[in-house]
Design a protein around this motif. Sequence first.
Motif, PDB file in Angstrom:
ATOM      1  N   PRO A   7       0.796  -1.240   0.000  1.00 33.82           N
ATOM      2  CA  PRO A   7       0.000   0.000   0.000  1.00 33.82           C
ATOM      3  C   PRO A   7       0.825   1.285   0.000  1.00 33.82           C
ATOM      4  CG  PRO A   7      -0.955  -1.582   1.513  1.00 33.82           C
ATOM      5  CD  PRO A   7       0.352  -2.174   1.034  1.00 33.82           C
ATOM      6  N   ALA A   8       2.010   1.276   0.600  1.00 33.09           N
ATOM      7  CA  ALA A   8       2.855   2.477   0.624  1.00 33.09           C
ATOM      8  C   ALA A   8       3.310   2.880  -0.776  1.00 33.09           C
ATOM      9  CB  ALA A   8       4.080   2.247   1.522  1.00 33.09           C
ATOM     10  N   PHE A   9       3.249   1.939  -1.733  1.00 29.81           N
ATOM     11  CA  PHE A   9       3.714   2.206  -3.092  1.00 29.81           C
ATOM     12  C   PHE A   9       2.579   2.261  -4.107  1.00 29.81           C
ATOM     13  CE2 PHE A   9       7.353   0.432  -0.889  1.00 29.81           C
ATOM     14  CZ  PHE A   9       8.361   1.318  -1.231  1.00 29.81           C
ATOM     15  N   GLN A  10       1.352   2.096  -3.651  1.00 28.92           N
ATOM     16  CA  GLN A  10       0.222   2.101  -4.575  1.00 28.92           C
ATOM     17  C   GLN A  10      -0.066   3.517  -5.065  1.00 28.92           C
ATOM     18  OE1 GLN A  10      -3.009   0.090  -2.539  1.00 28.92           O
ATOM     19  NE2 GLN A  10      -1.964  -1.872  -2.630  1.00 28.92           N
ATOM     20  N   GLY A  11      -0.636   3.603  -6.253  1.00 22.73           N
ATOM     21  CA  GLY A  11      -1.024   4.888  -6.810  1.00 22.73           C
ATOM     22  C   GLY A  11       0.131   5.701  -7.375  1.00 22.73           C
ATOM     23  N   GLN A  12       1.304   5.076  -7.547  1.00 18.42           N
ATOM     24  CA  GLN A  12       2.479   5.787  -8.045  1.00 18.42           C
ATOM     25  C   GLN A  12       2.996   5.216  -9.360  1.00 18.42           C
ATOM     26  OE1 GLN A  12       5.435   6.439  -4.819  1.00 18.42           O
ATOM     27  NE2 GLN A  12       3.876   5.557  -3.487  1.00 18.42           N
ATOM     28  N   GLY A  13       2.247   4.290  -9.944  1.00 22.85           N
ATOM     29  CA  GLY A  13       2.639   3.715 -11.217  1.00 22.85           C
ATOM     30  C   GLY A  13       3.626   2.568 -11.120  1.00 22.85           C
ATOM     31  N   PHE A  14       3.933   2.104  -9.909  1.00 26.34           N
ATOM     32  CA  PHE A  14       4.912   1.021  -9.755  1.00 26.34           C
ATOM     33  C   PHE A  14       4.398  -0.302 -10.325  1.00 26.34           C
ATOM     34  CE2 PHE A  14       6.626   3.747  -6.257  1.00 26.34           C
ATOM     35  CZ  PHE A  14       7.908   3.907  -6.773  1.00 26.34           C
ATOM     36  N   ALA A  15       3.127  -0.608 -10.108  1.00 26.80           N
ATOM     37  CA  ALA A  15       2.586  -1.876 -10.626  1.00 26.80           C
ATOM     38  C   ALA A  15       2.677  -1.902 -12.149  1.00 26.80           C
ATOM     39  CB  ALA A  15       1.146  -2.083 -10.166  1.00 26.80           C
ATOM     40  N   ARG A  16       2.294  -0.828 -12.793  1.00 31.77           N
ATOM     41  CA  ARG A  16       2.361  -0.753 -14.254  1.00 31.77           C
ATOM     42  C   ARG A  16       3.810  -0.900 -14.735  1.00 31.77           C
ATOM     43  NH1 ARG A  16       2.919   2.566 -18.667  1.00 31.77           N
ATOM     44  NH2 ARG A  16       1.344   2.269 -20.287  1.00 31.77           N
ATOM     45  N   GLU A  17       4.700  -0.184 -14.080  1.00 33.46           N
ATOM     46  CA  GLU A  17       6.111  -0.223 -14.463  1.00 33.46           C
ATOM     47  C   GLU A  17       6.707  -1.624 -14.295  1.00 33.46           C
ATOM     48  OE1 GLU A  17      10.219   2.024 -13.059  1.00 33.46           O
ATOM     49  OE2 GLU A  17       8.311   3.132 -12.911  1.00 33.46           O
ATOM     50  N   ALA A  18       6.256  -2.348 -13.286  1.00 33.02           N
ATOM     51  CA  ALA A  18       6.790  -3.689 -13.022  1.00 33.02           C
ATOM     52  C   ALA A  18       6.179  -4.763 -13.907  1.00 33.02           C
ATOM     53  CB  ALA A  18       6.573  -4.058 -11.549  1.00 33.02           C
ATOM     54  N   ILE A  19       4.910  -4.614 -14.278  1.00 30.23           N
ATOM     55  CA  ILE A  19       4.243  -5.672 -15.052  1.00 30.23           C
ATOM     56  C   ILE A  19       4.517  -5.536 -16.551  1.00 30.23           C
ATOM     57  CG2 ILE A  19       1.969  -4.620 -15.435  1.00 30.23           C
ATOM     58  CD1 ILE A  19       2.547  -8.234 -14.313  1.00 30.23           C
ATOM     59  N   LEU A  20       4.800  -4.340 -17.037  1.00 26.85           N
ATOM     60  CA  LEU A  20       5.058  -4.157 -18.471  1.00 26.85           C
ATOM     61  C   LEU A  20       6.182  -5.052 -19.004  1.00 26.85           C
ATOM     62  CD1 LEU A  20       4.479  -0.344 -19.083  1.00 26.85           C
ATOM     63  CD2 LEU A  20       3.294  -2.248 -20.198  1.00 26.85           C
ATOM     64  N   PRO A  21       7.316  -5.185 -18.295  1.00 27.64           N
ATOM     65  CA  PRO A  21       8.351  -6.086 -18.821  1.00 27.64           C
ATOM     66  C   PRO A  21       7.899  -7.549 -18.893  1.00 27.64           C
ATOM     67  CG  PRO A  21       9.270  -4.647 -17.126  1.00 27.64           C
ATOM     68  CD  PRO A  21       7.791  -4.442 -17.126  1.00 27.64           C
ATOM     69  N   LEU A  22       7.003  -7.959 -18.010  1.00 23.81           N
ATOM     70  CA  LEU A  22       6.491  -9.333 -18.079  1.00 23.81           C
ATOM     71  C   LEU A  22       5.557  -9.497 -19.267  1.00 23.81           C
ATOM     72  CD1 LEU A  22       7.786  -9.472 -15.252  1.00 23.81           C
ATOM     73  CD2 LEU A  22       5.937 -11.016 -14.642  1.00 23.81           C
ATOM     74  N   LEU A  23       4.753  -8.481 -19.549  1.00 23.86           N
ATOM     75  CA  LEU A  23       3.899  -8.540 -20.739  1.00 23.86           C
ATOM     76  C   LEU A  23       4.777  -8.588 -21.989  1.00 23.86           C
ATOM     77  CD1 LEU A  23       1.094  -5.964 -19.829  1.00 23.86           C
ATOM     78  CD2 LEU A  23       0.967  -8.471 -19.726  1.00 23.86           C
ATOM     79  N   ARG A  24       5.806  -7.758 -22.022  1.00 24.36           N
ATOM     80  CA  ARG A  24       6.734  -7.750 -23.166  1.00 24.36           C
ATOM     81  C   ARG A  24       7.372  -9.129 -23.337  1.00 24.36           C
ATOM     82  NH1 ARG A  24       9.211  -3.667 -21.739  1.00 24.36           N
ATOM     83  NH2 ARG A  24       7.988  -2.243 -23.008  1.00 24.36           N
ATOM     84  N   PHE A  25       7.843  -9.713 -22.247  1.00 32.76           N
ATOM     85  CA  PHE A  25       8.442 -11.045 -22.291  1.00 32.76           C
ATOM     86  C   PHE A  25       7.413 -12.065 -22.795  1.00 32.76           C
ATOM     87  CE2 PHE A  25       9.188 -15.138 -20.194  1.00 32.76           C
ATOM     88  CZ  PHE A  25      10.451 -15.432 -20.652  1.00 32.76           C
ATOM     89  N   GLY A  26       6.196 -11.976 -22.296  1.00 32.87           N
ATOM     90  CA  GLY A  26       5.158 -12.925 -22.697  1.00 32.87           C
ATOM     91  C   GLY A  26       4.833 -12.850 -24.173  1.00 32.87           C
ATOM     92  N   PHE A  27       4.650 -11.652 -24.679  1.00 36.20           N
ATOM     93  CA  PHE A  27       4.282 -11.503 -26.088  1.00 36.20           C
ATOM     94  C   PHE A  27       5.476 -11.635 -27.031  1.00 36.20           C
ATOM     95  CE2 PHE A  27       0.512  -9.137 -24.351  1.00 36.20           C
ATOM     96  CZ  PHE A  27      -0.435 -10.022 -24.823  1.00 36.20           C
ATOM     97  N   GLU A  28       6.614 -11.049 -26.670  1.00 33.22           N
ATOM     98  CA  GLU A  28       7.728 -10.951 -27.605  1.00 33.22           C
ATOM     99  C   GLU A  28       8.732 -12.095 -27.508  1.00 33.22           C
ATOM    100  OE1 GLU A  28       9.298  -6.956 -27.254  1.00 33.22           O
ATOM    101  OE2 GLU A  28       7.278  -6.087 -27.440  1.00 33.22           O
ATOM    102  N   VAL A  29       8.826 -12.756 -26.359  1.00 33.86           N
ATOM    103  CA  VAL A  29       9.752 -13.878 -26.208  1.00 33.86           C
ATOM    104  C   VAL A  29       8.993 -15.207 -26.212  1.00 33.86           C
ATOM    105  CG1 VAL A  29      11.489 -14.967 -24.725  1.00 33.86           C
ATOM    106  CG2 VAL A  29      11.444 -12.470 -24.973  1.00 33.86           C
ATOM    107  N   MET A  30       7.943 -15.285 -25.410  1.00 34.74           N
ATOM    108  CA  MET A  30       7.180 -16.536 -25.306  1.00 34.74           C
ATOM    109  C   MET A  30       6.180 -16.700 -26.449  1.00 34.74           C
ATOM    110  SD  MET A  30       8.479 -18.112 -22.766  1.00 34.74           S
ATOM    111  CE  MET A  30       7.312 -19.462 -22.728  1.00 34.74           C
TER     112      MET A  30
END
Length: 187
Positions: A105-128
């Motif tokens: 909760p101390a890090f919510q609302g600051q865009g951290f979740a988006r910043e962290a999940i984007l590389p996994l989406l990229r890996f999923g679509f572009e590598v896997m």
Amino acid sequence: MTAPTYPIETPRLLVRPFADKDLADMIALYAIPEVLRYLYVGKRPDAEVAKSLAERKAKTALNTEGDKMILAIEEKASGQFVGEVVLVWLSETHRSAEAGFIIHPAFQGQGFAREAILPLLRFGFEVMNFHRIIGRCDGRNAASARLMAKLGMRQEAHLIENEFIKGEWTDELAFALLDREWCALQG
């Protein structure tokens, strides 16, 4: 072994395999009622969290259907534990996966979740070469639903009272992103 090069570095974060040093932070995170509210699990004994950490440490690659990458999120500037992201290989035949996230909760609302999940989406679509990556959340979890929409995922379903969790019927929202939609978002 199919895995990104670790740590995955973003402007503010390191997305990396879990390590023994994360135990105290995991115990603290999984004791926060606000965090547990929308999860299947409730408050667990420290020994159970430690067992969960040991399992997470081994989940760093996607080799076969059913595998999970569960990675810690660390703020680069402070070294603080922010939360975790996950990518699960759901089906080889259907080239599908599921992405998820838990943020302190101390890090919510600051865009951290988006910043962290984007590389996994990229890996999923572009590598896997996944065709489809889904995301799901409790119907009351407006912040998660907003994040999935910001990621370009479209809401495909609102399942009414489809699961009985922690003594109550809960709704579930289902989101998805296709490989062609990912490509369009990348320009």
